[in-house]
Write a protein that holds these residues in place. Sequence first.
Motif, mmCIF file in Angstrom:
data_model
loop_
_atom_site.group_PDB
_atom_site.id
_atom_site.type_symbol
_atom_site.label_atom_id
_atom_site.label_comp_id
_atom_site.label_asym_id
_atom_site.label_seq_id
_atom_site.Cartn_x
_atom_site.Cartn_y
_atom_site.Cartn_z
ATOM 1 N N PRO A 9 20.171 -30.365 16.862
ATOM 2 C CA PRO A 9 19.103 -29.304 16.319
ATOM 3 C C PRO A 9 18.760 -29.452 14.798
ATOM 4 N N SER A 10 18.207 -30.667 14.555
ATOM 5 C CA SER A 10 17.572 -30.829 13.048
ATOM 6 C C SER A 10 16.356 -31.138 13.077
ATOM 7 N N LEU A 11 15.464 -30.716 11.973
ATOM 8 C CA LEU A 11 13.980 -31.042 12.213
ATOM 9 C C LEU A 11 13.776 -32.227 12.348
ATOM 10 N N ASP A 12 14.386 -33.159 11.749
ATOM 11 C CA ASP A 12 14.021 -34.641 11.479
ATOM 12 C C ASP A 12 14.260 -35.314 12.900
ATOM 13 N N ALA A 13 15.404 -34.784 13.704
ATOM 14 C CA ALA A 13 15.691 -35.299 14.832
ATOM 15 C C ALA A 13 14.659 -35.026 16.035
ATOM 16 N N VAL A 14 14.561 -33.574 15.871
ATOM 17 C CA VAL A 14 13.504 -33.038 17.016
ATOM 18 C C VAL A 14 11.791 -33.616 16.619
ATOM 19 N N LEU A 15 11.734 -33.730 15.266
ATOM 20 C CA LEU A 15 10.251 -34.168 15.135
ATOM 21 C C LEU A 15 9.948 -35.718 15.665
ATOM 22 N N ALA A 16 11.236 -36.555 15.315
ATOM 23 C CA ALA A 16 11.321 -37.745 15.823
ATOM 24 C C ALA A 16 11.204 -37.859 17.289
ATOM 25 N N LEU A 17 11.920 -37.213 18.136
ATOM 26 C CA LEU A 17 11.902 -37.025 19.534
ATOM 27 C C LEU A 17 10.406 -36.635 20.124
ATOM 28 N N LEU A 18 9.968 -35.707 19.575
ATOM 29 C CA LEU A 18 8.291 -35.085 19.744
ATOM 30 C C LEU A 18 7.348 -36.318 19.509
ATOM 31 N N THR A 19 7.576 -36.986 18.370
ATOM 32 C CA THR A 19 6.422 -38.320 18.153
ATOM 33 C C THR A 19 6.844 -39.267 19.138
ATOM 34 N N GLU A 20 8.027 -39.644 19.536
ATOM 35 C CA GLU A 20 8.359 -40.674 20.624
ATOM 36 C C GLU A 20 7.676 -40.107 21.929
ATOM 37 N N GLY A 21 7.932 -38.766 22.097
ATOM 38 C CA GLY A 21 7.383 -38.225 23.526
ATOM 39 C C GLY A 21 5.912 -38.410 23.453
ATOM 40 N N ALA A 22 5.245 -37.984 22.458
ATOM 41 C CA ALA A 22 3.803 -38.277 22.444
ATOM 42 C C ALA A 22 3.198 -39.502 22.411
ATOM 43 N N ASN A 23 3.948 -40.370 22.009
ATOM 44 C CA ASN A 23 3.680 -41.996 22.326
ATOM 45 C C ASN A 23 3.878 -42.382 23.817
#
Lengths: 91, 412
Positions: free
Chosen positions: B398-412
Amino acid sequence: MAVTVRIPTQLRTLTGGANRVEVSAGTVGEVIQALETSHPGFAERLLDDHGHVRRYVNLFVDDDDIRFEDGLATPIKDGQTLSVVPAVAGG
Amino acid sequence: MFVEGLRCTDCAAAYAAEALHVCDRCFAPLEVAYDLEAAARAISPESVAAGPASLWRYSALLPADPRGRVDLGAGFTPLIRADRLASELGLGELWLKNDTMNPTGSFKDRVVSVALTKARELGFKVAACSSTGNLANAVAAHAARAGMRAVVFIPEDLEPVKIAATGVYGATVVRLDGTYDDAARLCSELIEELDDWAFVNNNLRTYYSEGSKTLAFEIAEQLDWSVPDHVVVPVASGSQLTKIHKGFKELGSVGLLEEGSIPRLSGAQAAGCNPVAAAFESGVDSFTPVRRPDTIAKSLAIGNPTDGDRVLSSVRSTGGAVDDVSDAGILEGIRLLARTEGIFAETAGGVTIGVLAKLAAQGIVRRDERVVAIISGNGLKTVETVAPALPRTDPVKPSLDAVLALLTEGAN
């Protein structure tokens, strides 16, 4: 020993109110003939003009629906029960 | 009440409005006949609008006294325009009748509300049924509301949610080592032994099935008293479809619709239990029962549907069709409906959407038609069937970096 026939309410006027009748027969078709002989009127209620089982009549030899067996030619043995079950429910 | 009596659906023999369900002469199901001229004088758009927000707003065309109604609020569910789904299916004007919104989450609340109201009128003490699950839920809940004992008979392989959502109301649940059709047959024989038991879908079936007409009444009212061009209905026993047909006819007879305004009616089945679709396809008048239904759509798994032949005649006389869809197609239908319109349907809804998609692709349901699809039950009841088909994700820190990385990955 004989074949037992379970009679639904709708047909008990033909059996003087009895809910079970015993007959001697070797197939389902013969059961119906035997019923017709002992209690006239049965055949017409169970069979259509072509001699087929009426659309809304379900016949079971013990637990087996005769439509999945041999229809009226389905064998039945002494000690077994033929159940006449009207229009099974839905839903 | 404007009930005139009962009549046989096959040979038209007439009977008094008692606890009868089968024609003494030919064994076909009975149906309720009304004095429609008298009903026409009692019912109007205004009288309906002034009624309760449940199916009892149409009490002039129901067979039980509304003053004693067993009413948890069944019916008067939303009819919603479904433009996103229509566009996916290549259709024009599509509406969804959202019967997931009923008190126990399925259209069965409609039929049970009517059946138990009548059962109390007729003096029955116990509410019972054979069920593929939804009916058991509805009987248990309405019996609790009415202060009646409830006993339900189900095939042993039902979804766990449907079993729990019956027992919680205090109902006795009898699980049978057999199919639904075995349960139905058993109940037909139990009736003979148990005098004051109302088997809602058996000895009360004549009254029970009238509840399904209210789908037609509501669709017409919600379309400002007009008739759609095409209605797609799931088919289990077949009575929902045939009673929707009866409902539209009655609206014409009482002057709420133009006489004879009947939509095209199409039926939807699962490929693993498709006796009516198979009969439609081969052009015969009478279906052949399916001995061992095998489908995830357990609520539609009736191999020997009482009203199957009448579905065929309703569908053919209105210019509709009956088709079926595979289990994979059912799951796709559930996800498509949820993703495009925000409605999570149980497997029967997936059957309806899957068949709607097929009929649309074949041009049987047309782009220039105003179409209504019946979504008959809530997806939370069969969640375990759809869950394995959904993407799974691993837990993430539950960290900002990990979640933002996941969402970016999901968007791609």
